[in-house]
Design a protein around this motif. Structure first.
Motif, PDB file in Angstrom:
ATOM      1  N   GLN A 115       0.846  -1.278  -0.296  1.00 35.95           N
ATOM      2  CA  GLN A 115       0.630   0.170  -0.122  1.00 35.95           C
ATOM      3  C   GLN A 115       0.232   1.211  -0.420  1.00 35.95           C
ATOM      4  OE1 GLN A 115      -2.827   2.171  -1.128  1.00 35.95           O
ATOM      5  NE2 GLN A 115      -3.186  -0.063  -0.388  1.00 35.95           N
ATOM      6  N   ARG A 116       2.140   0.604   0.631  1.00 35.25           N
ATOM      7  CA  ARG A 116       2.797   2.287   1.218  1.00 35.25           C
ATOM      8  C   ARG A 116       3.409   2.712  -1.086  1.00 35.25           C
ATOM      9  NH1 ARG A 116       9.064   1.468   3.324  1.00 35.25           N
ATOM     10  NH2 ARG A 116      10.049   4.254   2.541  1.00 35.25           N
ATOM     11  N   VAL A 117       3.441   1.116  -1.038  1.00 34.41           N
ATOM     12  CA  VAL A 117       4.324   1.162  -2.838  1.00 34.41           C
ATOM     13  C   VAL A 117       3.527   2.186  -3.808  1.00 34.41           C
ATOM     14  CG1 VAL A 117       5.229  -0.096  -5.050  1.00 34.41           C
ATOM     15  CG2 VAL A 117       5.823  -0.322  -2.779  1.00 34.41           C
ATOM     16  N   VAL A 118       1.816   2.276  -3.458  1.00 31.24           N
ATOM     17  CA  VAL A 118       0.599   2.049  -3.933  1.00 31.24           C
ATOM     18  C   VAL A 118       0.607   3.941  -3.491  1.00 31.24           C
ATOM     19  CG1 VAL A 118      -1.902   2.296  -4.623  1.00 31.24           C
ATOM     20  CG2 VAL A 118      -0.470  -0.223  -4.821  1.00 31.24           C
ATOM     21  N   ALA A 119       0.217   3.987  -2.639  1.00 36.70           N
ATOM     22  CA  ALA A 119       0.662   5.010  -2.183  1.00 36.70           C
ATOM     23  C   ALA A 119       1.494   6.621  -2.754  1.00 36.70           C
ATOM     24  CB  ALA A 119       0.904   5.943  -0.816  1.00 36.70           C
ATOM     25  N   THR A 120       2.638   6.316  -3.120  1.00 36.07           N
ATOM     26  CA  THR A 120       3.488   6.916  -4.089  1.00 36.07           C
ATOM     27  C   THR A 120       3.242   6.929  -5.467  1.00 36.07           C
ATOM     28  OG1 THR A 120       5.272   5.574  -3.362  1.00 36.07           O
ATOM     29  CG2 THR A 120       4.444   7.160  -1.675  1.00 36.07           C
ATOM     30  N   GLU A 121       3.920   5.634  -5.853  1.00 31.76           N
ATOM     31  CA  GLU A 121       3.648   5.206  -7.314  1.00 31.76           C
ATOM     32  C   GLU A 121       3.142   4.907  -7.899  1.00 31.76           C
ATOM     33  OE1 GLU A 121       6.375   6.684  -9.326  1.00 31.76           O
ATOM     34  OE2 GLU A 121       7.588   7.437  -6.810  1.00 31.76           O
ATOM     35  N   LEU A 134      -0.402  -5.084  -6.590  1.00 27.58           N
ATOM     36  CA  LEU A 134      -1.405  -4.243  -6.644  1.00 27.58           C
ATOM     37  C   LEU A 134      -2.478  -4.949  -5.996  1.00 27.58           C
ATOM     38  CD1 LEU A 134      -1.560  -2.881 -10.032  1.00 27.58           C
ATOM     39  CD2 LEU A 134      -1.585  -1.058  -7.845  1.00 27.58           C
ATOM     40  N   ALA A 135      -3.062  -6.236  -5.434  1.00 29.27           N
ATOM     41  CA  ALA A 135      -3.304  -7.098  -5.342  1.00 29.27           C
ATOM     42  C   ALA A 135      -3.310  -7.140  -3.284  1.00 29.27           C
ATOM     43  CB  ALA A 135      -2.711  -8.784  -5.384  1.00 29.27           C
ATOM     44  N   LEU A 136      -1.995  -7.501  -3.008  1.00 26.45           N
ATOM     45  CA  LEU A 136      -1.453  -7.619  -1.899  1.00 26.45           C
ATOM     46  C   LEU A 136      -1.973  -5.711  -1.074  1.00 26.45           C
ATOM     47  CD1 LEU A 136       1.600  -8.876  -1.522  1.00 26.45           C
ATOM     48  CD2 LEU A 136      -0.494  -9.791  -1.265  1.00 26.45           C
ATOM     49  N   ALA A 137      -1.896  -4.327  -1.981  1.00 24.12           N
ATOM     50  CA  ALA A 137      -2.290  -3.455  -1.044  1.00 24.12           C
ATOM     51  C   ALA A 137      -4.124  -3.467  -1.380  1.00 24.12           C
ATOM     52  CB  ALA A 137      -1.832  -2.397  -2.701  1.00 24.12           C
ATOM     53  N   LYS A 138      -4.331  -3.818  -1.383  1.00 26.12           N
ATOM     54  CA  LYS A 138      -5.652  -3.886  -1.665  1.00 26.12           C
ATOM     55  C   LYS A 138      -6.134  -5.078  -0.452  1.00 26.12           C
ATOM     56  CE  LYS A 138      -7.389  -2.741  -6.419  1.00 26.12           C
ATOM     57  NZ  LYS A 138      -7.482  -1.752  -6.120  1.00 26.12           N
ATOM     58  N   LEU A 139      -5.832  -5.604   0.162  1.00 25.17           N
ATOM     59  CA  LEU A 139      -5.603  -6.497   1.387  1.00 25.17           C
ATOM     60  C   LEU A 139      -5.484  -5.793   2.480  1.00 25.17           C
ATOM     61  CD1 LEU A 139      -4.606  -9.370   0.343  1.00 25.17           C
ATOM     62  CD2 LEU A 139      -6.681  -8.870   0.079  1.00 25.17           C
ATOM     63  N   ASP A 140      -4.998  -4.486   2.436  1.00 21.54           N
ATOM     64  CA  ASP A 140      -4.584  -3.358   3.753  1.00 21.54           C
ATOM     65  C   ASP A 140      -6.143  -3.481   4.175  1.00 21.54           C
ATOM     66  OD1 ASP A 140      -3.556  -2.374   5.274  1.00 21.54           O
ATOM     67  OD2 ASP A 140      -2.384  -0.364   4.244  1.00 21.54           O
ATOM     68  N   ARG A 141      -6.813  -3.725   5.447  1.00 18.79           N
ATOM     69  CA  ARG A 141      -7.019  -3.081   6.349  1.00 18.79           C
ATOM     70  C   ARG A 141      -7.218  -1.423   6.546  1.00 18.79           C
ATOM     71  NH1 ARG A 141     -10.478  -7.504   7.252  1.00 18.79           N
ATOM     72  NH2 ARG A 141      -9.515  -9.537   7.100  1.00 18.79           N
ATOM     73  N   GLU A 152     -11.415  -7.267  -5.300  1.00 20.45           N
ATOM     74  CA  GLU A 152     -10.135  -7.030  -6.352  1.00 20.45           C
ATOM     75  C   GLU A 152      -9.472  -7.476  -6.426  1.00 20.45           C
ATOM     76  OE1 GLU A 152     -10.796  -2.757  -7.146  1.00 20.45           O
ATOM     77  OE2 GLU A 152     -12.833  -2.559  -7.134  1.00 20.45           O
ATOM     78  N   ALA A 153      -8.968  -7.674  -5.011  1.00 19.19           N
ATOM     79  CA  ALA A 153      -7.614  -8.121  -4.799  1.00 19.19           C
ATOM     80  C   ALA A 153      -7.643  -9.518  -5.626  1.00 19.19           C
ATOM     81  CB  ALA A 153      -6.965  -8.311  -3.242  1.00 19.19           C
ATOM     82  N   LEU A 154      -8.501 -10.359  -4.540  1.00 15.95           N
ATOM     83  CA  LEU A 154      -8.698 -12.075  -5.117  1.00 15.95           C
ATOM     84  C   LEU A 154      -8.558 -11.548  -6.570  1.00 15.95           C
ATOM     85  CD1 LEU A 154     -11.103 -13.476  -2.584  1.00 15.95           C
ATOM     86  CD2 LEU A 154      -7.994 -13.524  -2.800  1.00 15.95           C
ATOM     87  N   ALA A 155      -9.574 -11.418  -7.396  1.00 13.44           N
ATOM     88  CA  ALA A 155      -9.588 -11.327  -8.732  1.00 13.44           C
ATOM     89  C   ALA A 155      -7.964 -10.624  -9.374  1.00 13.44           C
ATOM     90  CB  ALA A 155     -10.404  -9.659  -9.378  1.00 13.44           C
TER      91      ALA A 155
END
Length: 500
Positions: free
Chosen positions: A278-284, A303-310, A319-322
């Protein structure tokens, strides 16, 4: 959280040893090599400048840096050997080489300043191979990096005739470029120019690749895969598309930052990985999504793992599972392992032990070390619908250990120390214990310090012998666990004690 270790650790207890203070080995180490003042072939202009500039940059972002300039082959090999031992207790180990390099018969040779090559076969004894650089960083606990800024030209045009089909067989280029490497998972090799091409020296004090690398490596928000994509784009722009850096390797699913002190667990769980991505997604986000759309499965899994950050507003388990299913469908073995974890634990989805087991098995078939270790654990405990089978468990643990999984090393050592492996004895158990410590297994360290009595004296004596041979122990080799052995075990892990 489920640990895949047979001997569960206890909390460290206060032992009756003298009060001490502790220092830890550096978690990021680098060896920078620059060759310019060649004695028998054409000298180079910018390589030493490049090496010194990068060494200063790495030091500025927290690396412990060793620097070697204009070195002979003997000096280079000695430096690599010394660095390899240091790399074993670091999370990230990096070797940078700037100098002449050439590929012969598919092997990349890096040329020290004293190289004297009078015929093609001399190249082997006069140079250092890329495999030797890879071996020097291979012991790093999380990430191994080799950067070659050396694809300049063929330094031996009068000796290695690239027009000769016998000499040129297996060469990647007629211009002196370097051969395509095949690094192991967790290792990244970066070339200043695409294989078969020649890197440019530039018109200034430093090469275009070196400038781009230094400008981007200091950015704390750039995850390593995105960092080298940015370096590539900058070099292409600076050279009017004449030079394209490239990277090789299979990066682990954990994000890495070269300019950040943040480090995760040795074996991060799904929730820790979700937060990290999620840290990566937040900046890049844009760069990561572009990379995923281009078919990079690691970016897709990230990207999938970032969507599992509660804790994130991006939390979207469906979406993460997809996304994970998409990466699995593309055949990515790490995606299979991550989806197995999700389905086993029910993180953002209903638990599905049947599908989880199938995915674990597929990941183990693909030789993912963590999957091999987990399957060993399931066979040992009879979980996920498997029958208990100690022999299968041991076979899985041994395979995972052979691939560098430190908990698996400890598991095999536990079997061997107790006489449960016919072809392994106390010396083998001790070797595995030492390797687990060097590999950074917190669980193995805790178990050794708090459950020393579970290992026979013969195993402890063999471990003491190894520690003494490595210069970490100077006490009696008697199999007794005392203050000296305790300090040596800590030192093998990378923690050094001094009495107050």
């Amino acid at each position: 959280m489920l640990f895949r270790l047979l001997v569960l650790p206890l909390l460290l207890t206060l032992l009756a040893f003298p009060a001490t203070s502790e220092t830890r080995a550096k978690d990021r180490v680098a060896l920078v090599l620059g060759m310019a003042g060649y004695r028998n072939i054409q000298t180079l202009r910018n390589t030493v400048n490049d090496a010194r500039a990068l060494a200063e940059t790495l030091d500025g972002i927290g690396f412990q840096v060793d620097v070697l300039m204009d070195a002979t082959r003997e000096e280079t090999l000695a430096a690599l050997d010394k660095f390899a031992f240091k790399a074993e207790t670091a999370d990230i180990a990096l070797v940078y080489y700037a100098g002449h390099g050439v590929s012969v018969q598919g092997t990349t040779f890096l040329i020290p300043v004293d190289a004297k090559v009078q015929q093609a076969k001399d190249i082997v004894s006069a140079s250092v191979t890329m495999d030797q650089l890879l071996a020097a960083v291979d012991g790093a606990r999380k990430m191994s990096i080799v950067i070659l800024d050396s694809c300049r030209n063929n330094p031996f045009p009068d000796v290695i005739d690239l027009r000769d089909p016998e000499v040129a067989k297996g060469l990647t280029t007629g211009k002196g470029g370097l051969a395509v490497p095949s690094p192991d998972r967790g290792t990244l090799v970066a070339f200043a120019a695409r294989d078969g091409a020649v890197a440019l020296d530039g018109t200034g004090r430093n090469s275009p690749f070196n400038i781009a690398l230094r400008e981007n490596i200091v950015r704390p928000e750039l995850e390593i895969s995105l960092l080298f994509r940015k370096v590539r784009d900058d070099v292409l722009a600076a050279t009017a598309n004449q030079q394209e850096p490239t990277t090789y390797g299979a990066l682990p699913s954990e994000p890495f930052y070269l300019a950040s002190n943040a480090t995760g667990s040795a074996e991060p769980g799904l929730e820790e990985l979700a937060s990290a991505w999620q840290r990566v997604v937040a900046t890049e986000r844009d760069m990561l999504e572009k990379s995923a759309a281009a078919g990079d499965s690691r970016s897709l899994v990230g990207l999938a793992l970032a969507k599992l950050d509660r804790q994130s507003t991006d939390y979207a388990p469906e979406e993460a599972l997809a996304l994970l299913e998409k990466a699995v469908a593309a055949g990515d073995p790490d995606a299979k392992y991550r989806l197995a974890k999700v389905l086993e634990g029910g993180l953002g989805a209903d638990p599905d032990p049947v599908r989880a087991r199938a995915l674990y098995e597929e990941a183990a078939m693909a030789k993912i070390p963590a999957a091999l270790n987990d399957m060993g654990y399931f066979h040992f405990t009879g979980e996920l619908g498997l029958d208990k089978d100690r022999d299968k468990a041991l076979a899985m643990f041994r395979e995972a250990a052979a691939k560098g999984h430190t908990e698996a090393m400890f598991n095999v050592a536990s079997f061997a120390a107790n006489g449960l492996v016919p072809d392994l004895g106390p010396k083998d158990a001790a070797d595995l214990l030492y390797r687990a410590l060097r590999g950074g297994s917190d669980l193995a360290l805790d178990a050794l310090l708090t459950n020393a009595e579970k290992f026979p004296k013969e195993t402890w004596a063999s471990l003491q012998k190894i520690l003494a041979d490595k210069g970490l122990y100077d006490g009696a080799v008697d199999g007794s666990f005392g203050p000296g052995t305790r300090s040596a075990v800590l030192a093998a892990y990378g923690i050094f004690e001094t009495e107050n």
